[in-house]
Design an enzyme around this catalytic site. Structure first.
Site, mmCIF file in Angstrom:
data_model
loop_
_atom_site.group_PDB
_atom_site.id
_atom_site.type_symbol
_atom_site.label_atom_id
_atom_site.label_comp_id
_atom_site.label_asym_id
_atom_site.label_seq_id
_atom_site.Cartn_x
_atom_site.Cartn_y
_atom_site.Cartn_z
ATOM 1 N N GLU A 216 50.800 6.324 13.156
ATOM 2 C CA GLU A 216 50.107 7.566 12.853
ATOM 3 C C GLU A 216 51.075 8.743 12.933
ATOM 4 O OE1 GLU A 216 47.057 7.588 15.850
ATOM 5 O OE2 GLU A 216 46.585 5.483 15.451
ATOM 6 N N GLU A 326 40.607 14.514 13.369
ATOM 7 C CA GLU A 326 39.991 13.911 14.545
ATOM 8 C C GLU A 326 39.944 14.948 15.653
ATOM 9 O OE1 GLU A 326 41.014 10.429 17.881
ATOM 10 O OE2 GLU A 326 42.204 10.589 16.051
#
Length: 413
Positions: A216, A326
């Site tokens: 990520e 997120e």
């Protein structure tokens, strides 16, 4: 006489009680001192492990200390499987078909560059402080994610369990060898110190026993990790569903950095403003077909790579690519907090106001960057944070807007 004896016994008992209490207090203080001393030693041991000897140090305007560490002394080489590792300074294969889009935004930089640069043969590392470690939930999990909600990558997206909430675009059920996008950067409000807001690319695979492996990268505001509310460039990895492996940036052995121009965990800017200039950066994560390593490119700079041996299922390819935002919402008095995702505005307000990802691309089996055939969107709490897919345009490629304010009249919990 009887009364005198009773009084004498009471007096003796009181003395004994006081002595025992004083002894207990002394023992408690001594015990607390030993615990404190042990804790201090543990903190110092971790600091010594993370902060490698510097060839040169710079004081960034944001307050960070940047250490220029010899490239062969970086934390990655603490890993036993990297003891005799030969550095790969450049990828052997680049994805083909990289497209150029008209400039709709301005690129960003890292703040530490205002203080100087690191010499060739070194890499810049943000120095870890005692305060950084003391903010962590535990020393053992310093630099790691906590309380992750793990998806079933075969047929579903992340849920909003464990206070994690998402607004993402995703491609699944194919074989992928990388992903790319441009992201614009904002100063998101994070209400509580134990919350965060981020925007990133996920490159994932799910192997045997539903074990999620993930690479990520993106930007985040993470007060617990960095001690402030500045947007920062970051990367993360895990090979066991975020349980025992992986970390942010260079806070464990794993990611091998090769550039002296980028600080992982470093502040980025300038930042996008509402109805004003938009600032963005591009990210590319891809598998080098020559070595099998997974490379990270930021602003067209080869930052470094994750060695293939660190993964099992992901060592071959990815089966899921995600782009999006997120947040962690810890709730306040039973209500959703006002921690923002992206710009803090819902995606329907569009360019110049909402956060976006543009030029969405994946790397296929022939090492070409291609536009995904089918992208699906997902918002775990659309009244708090949402996403709007916008298809394809000549200027933006495949793109979407996303984000939201968190708590509002339609998002009370």
């Amino acid at each position: 006489m009887a009364n005198k004896l009773r009084n004498d016994k009471t007096c003796v008992a009181s003395v004994v009680f006081c002595f025992l209490m004083l002894s207990f207090v002394h023992m408690t203080k001594a015990s607390q001192a030993r615990v404190t001393q042990a804790k201090e030693l543990e903190v110092q041991k971790l600091l010594n492990k993370l902060n490698k000897p510097a060839v040169k140090s710079l004081k960034s305007p944001d307050g960070d200390t940047i250490d220029c560490v010899h490239i062969s002394h970086q934390p990655a080489f603490d890993h036993p499987k990297l003891k005799n590792h030969k550095l790969q300074m450049r990828p052997t294969f680049l994805p083909k078909g990289i497209k150029s889009f008209p400039e709709s935004s301005k690129t960003i930089d890292q703040m530490w560059h205002q203080s100087g640069s690191c010499p060739e043969g070194t890499i810049p590392i943000r120095r870890t402080t005692k305060d950084d470690i003391m903010r962590a939930s535990s020393f053992q999990r310093f630099g790691m994610k906590d309380n992750m909600s793990i998806p079933n990558l075969s047929d579903s997206l992340y849920s909003s369990a464990n206070n994690h909430e998402y607004a993402t675009a995703e491609v699944v059920k194919d074989i992928y060898y990388g992903a790319k996008a441009f992201l614009n950067v904002w100063k998101s409000n994070v209400q509580q110190r134990n919350e965060l807001s981020l925007s990133q690319i996920w490159v994932m695979n799910q192997g045997d026993n539903d074990n999620v492996q993930s690479i990520e990268a993106g930007w985040q505001i993470h007060p617990m990790l960095y001690g402030d509310d500045r947007p920062r460039l970051f990367a993360y990895w895990t090979s066991d569903s975020y349980e025992r492996t992986g970390c942010y940036n260079l806070q464990c052995s794993g990611f091998v950095q090769v550039t002296n121009a980028v600080v992982m965990g470093g502040t980025i800017g300038p930042l996008s403003l509402y109805d004003n200039t938009q600032y963005e950066f591009n990210l590319l994560i891809w598998k080098d077909r020559g070595t099998g390593n997974w490379w990270l490119q930021f602003q067209n700079v080869f930052v470094g790579y994750w060695p293939a041996f660190m993964f099992e299922s992901l060592s071959e390819s990815a089966t899921v690519i995600q782009w999006g935002g997120e947040v962690i919402n810890r709730k306040s008095n039973g209500r959703h907090t006002s921690t923002e995702m992206g710009s803090g505005y819902f995606p329907r307000v569009g360019f110049g106001r909402a956060s976006y990802f543009r030029d969405l691309s994946t790397v296929n089996e022939n090492n070409y960057l291609v536009i995904p055939n089918y992208i699906r969107d997902y918002a775990s709490k659309p009244r708090c944070y949402d996403i709007v897919l916008n298809g394809y345009s000549r200027d933006f490629g495949a793109h979407f807007f996303y984000g939201g304010p968190g708590r509002n009249p339609y998002c009370p919990i």
